[in-house]
Design an enzyme around this catalytic site. Structure first.
Site, PDB file in Angstrom:
ATOM      1  CD  GLU A 175      -1.390  -0.296   3.653  1.00 50.08           C
ATOM      2  OE1 GLU A 175      -2.564  -0.586   3.366  1.00 50.08           O
ATOM      3  OE2 GLU A 175      -1.020  -0.106   4.819  1.00 50.08           O
ATOM      4  CB  CYS A 176       0.866   4.368   0.198  1.00 51.20           C
ATOM      5  SG  CYS A 176       0.991   6.137  -0.192  1.00 51.20           S
ATOM      6  N   GLY A 177       3.507   3.615  -0.352  1.00 50.31           N
ATOM      7  CA  GLY A 177       4.928   3.455  -0.609  1.00 50.31           C
ATOM      8  C   GLY A 177       5.293   2.036  -0.994  1.00 50.31           C
ATOM      9  N   GLY A 203      -1.802  -0.755  -4.187  1.00 49.00           N
ATOM     10  CA  GLY A 203      -2.514   0.491  -4.488  1.00 49.00           C
ATOM     11  C   GLY A 203      -2.126   1.567  -3.499  1.00 49.00           C
TER      12      GLY A 203
END
Length: 454
Positions: free
Chosen positions: A327-329, A424
């Site tokens: 997630e994200c990073g 994501g």
């Protein structure tokens, strides 16, 4: 029933000095020998790390919108139980955020508010500010006020006179302007607690300043309360096999995790094995899955790229059918490359065939409630997830041909997939859908993928 103290620190606006004063109060109370349990209102990852830096305790995120009322109440009571003081740091201005506001949380948990007012650019007018906050929502108890960035004895005198007979809140202190206590920041916010943004000398100075300028005895007195009955949380699920090894990336590049998510995974049978994509050259042995949280891969892109052995190990794991959640990073690391604002391109794992590019301005921010459009290891089609999005990067290049699992709005999809990989920008919190952590670990239990020995 133990009698302790509990309160929420709220600001009139972001930038009021709420975080610095909150960790200063926590550190000062701990220096007195009290057991201090911290909490953070909202989806923030950075402030809880600063809380842990000064208290030594996990700081849970209490977010009514993302986590739900029951989880917030139960988690607060569970972690508060047995401690001397509970300190909840608010988010933004006290009433900002609607259902997710600090004021809403204070009402839900029946906590008095200690209002922090930046007095640097006003004198008598701050009384009008405090009076307005007191009357805006009378069912929110503003029990005390701390005036921050007070410039002189005369400045203090003007504020005291203007408050007299006008406001109900007790004045708990006048904190001076002092740049020694300012915590450095960057694009995603303040520096993390693990980075020691305040050294030992600065922390001692902050504690001395809090003791000198804030009436902690009165603060503890006006926030006395009886603790709730002992609350059980994160009870291990006896029906699921234990010791399912889940590799969790944790280092300077991957440091954004909701600690209660990790506790929920452990309760479902996960044995969390932490590793560093920056420093390690192989995945932990015998792991059935990998969890890449968010953080700052863009600040460490060159080192991540240079660690070709780790990137290859992750890629091999994904292509052999291994379960990976990023997630994200963590999602950025799973993409083909990261392009920095300095126009440099750094090769990443290449699981998703597109790049992400850092921007100088915030790309997306806000709560999200995606619906799963297909069965996966996070749950079943039609289930809703809950999370938050906050990032400065964007996908560059076409995503056509890469399947997605999350339907957010009519025209917004997310949750990219490749085999058993999901990635994501959303940071999910598992609290409002406990089936998520159950499903995740259940899928790992049945997985036949095993990492090579390090």
């Amino acid at each position: 029933m133990k009698t302790s103290s509990a309160f929420l620190t709220g600001g009139t606006a972001s930038g009021s000095g709420k975080t610095t004063l909150t960790i200063g109060i926590m550190a000062a109370l701990k220096a007195r020998g009290l057991s201090v349990q911290p909490f953070k209102c909202g989806p923030d990852f950075i402030d809880p790390s600063l809380h842990r830096m000064v208290t030594g305790k996990i700081s849970s995120n209490l977010d009514l919108r993302m986590c739900g009322r029951e989880f917030c109440r139960d988690t607060f009571n569970f972690r508060f139980n047995g401690n001397d003081v509970a300190v909840v740091e608010g988010v933004m201005g006290l009433f900002d955020g609607g259902i997710a506001s600090s004021a809403a949380l204070a009402k839900e948990l029946e906590l008095p508010v200690i209002l922090i007012v930046d007095a640097s650019s006003a004198a008598e007018s701050v009384a009008a500010i405090v009076k307005g906050f007191e009357s805006f929502s009378p069912d929110v108890e503003i029990a005390g006020v701390i005036f921050n960035r007070v410039g002189s004895p005369r400045h203090r005198e003007l504020i005291e006179k203007s408050m007299a007979g006008i406001c109900k809140a007790q004045i708990l202190g006048f904190f001076p302007r002092d740049i020694r206590f300012e915590i450095p920041d960057r694009h995603l916010g303040l520096h993390m607690g693990e980075e020691k943004p305040l050294n030992e000398v600065q922390l001692k100075q902050l504690v001395l300043a809090v003791e000198k300028h804030i009436d902690l005895d009165q603060l503890l007195q006006i926030s006395r309360r009886t603790q709730a009955a002992e609350q059980e949380m994160f009870v291990a699920n006896a029906s699921i096999a234990k010791n399912v090894r889940l590799a969790v990336a944790r280092d300077e590049a991957f440091c954004f995790y909701y600690e209660d998510n990790l506790k929920m995974l452990e309760a479902e049978g996960a044995e969390l094995v932490f590793f560093s994509p920056l420093s390690d050259t192989a995945l932990p042995a015998d792991c059935k899955g990998i969890y890449f949280g968010g953080g700052y891969p863009e600040l460490h892109a060159e080192r991540l790229s240079e660690n070709q052995a780790m990137r290859q190990a992750v890629n091999d794991f994904a292509r052999s059918g291994g379960i990976i959640y990023g997630e994200c990073g963590g999602f950025m690391y799973l993409c083909d490359r990261i392009e920095t604002t300095g126009q440099q391109s750094h090769t990443m794992c290449g699981i998703f065939p597109f790049a992400v590019q850092m921007k100088t301005r915030l790309s997306r921010l806000g709560y999200r409630k995606p619906c799963l459009v297909a069965d996966c290891f996070l749950g079943r089609r039609g289930q809703h997830l809950h999370g938050h999005e906050f990032h400065y990067s964007e996908i560059v290049g076409s995503t056509v041909g890469t399947p997605t699992l999350y339907q957010i709005d009519a025209d917004i999809v997310e949750g990219y997939t490749f085999k058993n990989v999901i990635g994501g920008y959303l940071h999910l919190h598992f609290a409002r859908n406990r089936e998520l952590s159950k499903s995740f670990i259940s899928e790992l239990t049945g997985s036949q993928i095993i990492t090579k020995t390090t």
